[in-house]
Design an enzyme around this catalytic site. Structure first.
Site, PDB file in Angstrom:
ATOM      1  N   GLU A  66       0.854  -1.260   0.162  1.00 48.67           N
ATOM      2  CA  GLU A  66       0.034   0.076  -0.027  1.00 48.67           C
ATOM      3  C   GLU A  66       0.815   1.324  -0.137  1.00 48.67           C
ATOM      4  OE1 GLU A  66      -3.979  -1.203   2.354  1.00 48.67           O
ATOM      5  OE2 GLU A  66      -2.394  -0.385   3.495  1.00 48.67           O
ATOM      6  N   CYS A  67       0.664   2.142  -0.724  1.00 53.83           N
ATOM      7  CA  CYS A  67       1.229   3.580  -0.795  1.00 53.83           C
ATOM      8  C   CYS A  67       2.575   3.509  -0.869  1.00 53.83           C
ATOM      9  CB  CYS A  67       0.692   4.355   0.074  1.00 53.83           C
ATOM     10  SG  CYS A  67       0.765   6.208  -0.229  1.00 53.83           S
ATOM     11  N   ALA A  68       3.428   3.657   0.147  1.00 54.39           N
ATOM     12  CA  ALA A  68       4.637   3.509   0.307  1.00 54.39           C
ATOM     13  C   ALA A  68       5.459   2.056  -0.144  1.00 54.39           C
ATOM     14  CB  ALA A  68       5.312   3.776   1.615  1.00 54.39           C
ATOM     15  N   SER A 167      -1.093  -0.811  -4.486  1.00 53.99           N
ATOM     16  CA  SER A 167      -2.132   0.435  -4.759  1.00 53.99           C
ATOM     17  C   SER A 167      -1.649   1.767  -4.057  1.00 53.99           C
ATOM     18  CB  SER A 167      -3.539   0.046  -4.300  1.00 53.99           C
ATOM     19  OG  SER A 167      -3.692  -0.240  -2.943  1.00 53.99           O
TER      20      SER A 167
END
Length: 192
Positions: A66-68, A167
């Site tokens: 996720e993200c990072a 994502s």
């Protein structure tokens, strides 16, 4: 993490900065959010672990990021000063830090089966980042269509490569117990 443990997963932690190897006997990876743009030199310096993670992804172990985690799995991160640092390279795109902060709730529909859910499922979450992903291959496969939120590209999120799902959207597993159960079931199918 607590929900994964509550549903029977044994969680082993690792540091992408300090550890040279992944923990032994793992069946999947979860690379959560954070701020990799604050420590890009340190992440780049741990070349051996980056290579291990890439090889692990190529071998098909389930990886949810996720993200990072998404940013870390790309080819590189270019910081606010224009300096570029090599990352894992599982996802052939480049992360570019911008002066624009995106903060929004997200609502996505899964357009295919993933490590977390079946096609047709709806996922709620949020996005909070100052980055965009560039140089995305034209044949990149995405699992989500964003009803709310921006995603990675053209209202698409959930980049799938090998057995990786990455994502910009952060989701909370508590919104639907099937998410945790599906991830654990997919991890049980694979061993390193």
């Amino acid at each position: 993490i607590n929900l994964l443990e509550a549903y029977g997963a044994e969680v082993k932690r690792f540091s992408p900065i300090h550890d040279k190897e992944l923990p032994a006997d793992i069946d999947g990876l979860y690379i959560g959010g954070g701020f990799p743009e604050m420590l890009p030199k340190e992440l780049e310096a741990n070349k051996h672990l980056r290579e291990v993670i890439k090889k692990t992804a190529e071998e098909g172990i389930p990886i949810y990021a996720e993200c990072a985690g998404l940013m870390y799995l790309t080819d590189s991160i270019t910081d606010f000063n224009g300096n570029s640092y090599d990352m894992v390279g599982v996802l052939n795109g480049k992360t570019l830090m911008t002066q624009k902060t995106l903060v929004t709730y997200s609502l996505a529909k899964a357009t295919r089966d993933t490590l977390l859910c079946r096609a047709g499922s709806q996922l709620k979450g949020h996005e909070f980042h100052n980055s965009v992903i560039t140089n995305i291959p034209s044949d990149a496969e995405f699992a989500y269509t964003m009803k709310m939120g921006e995603g990675i590209k053209d209202k698409k999120d959930g980049w799938m490569q090998y057995n990786v799902l990455a994502s910009f959207m952060h989701i909370h597993f508590a919104q639907n117990p099937k998410i945790v159960k599906t991830f654990i079931a997919n991890c049980k199918k694979h061993k390193i």
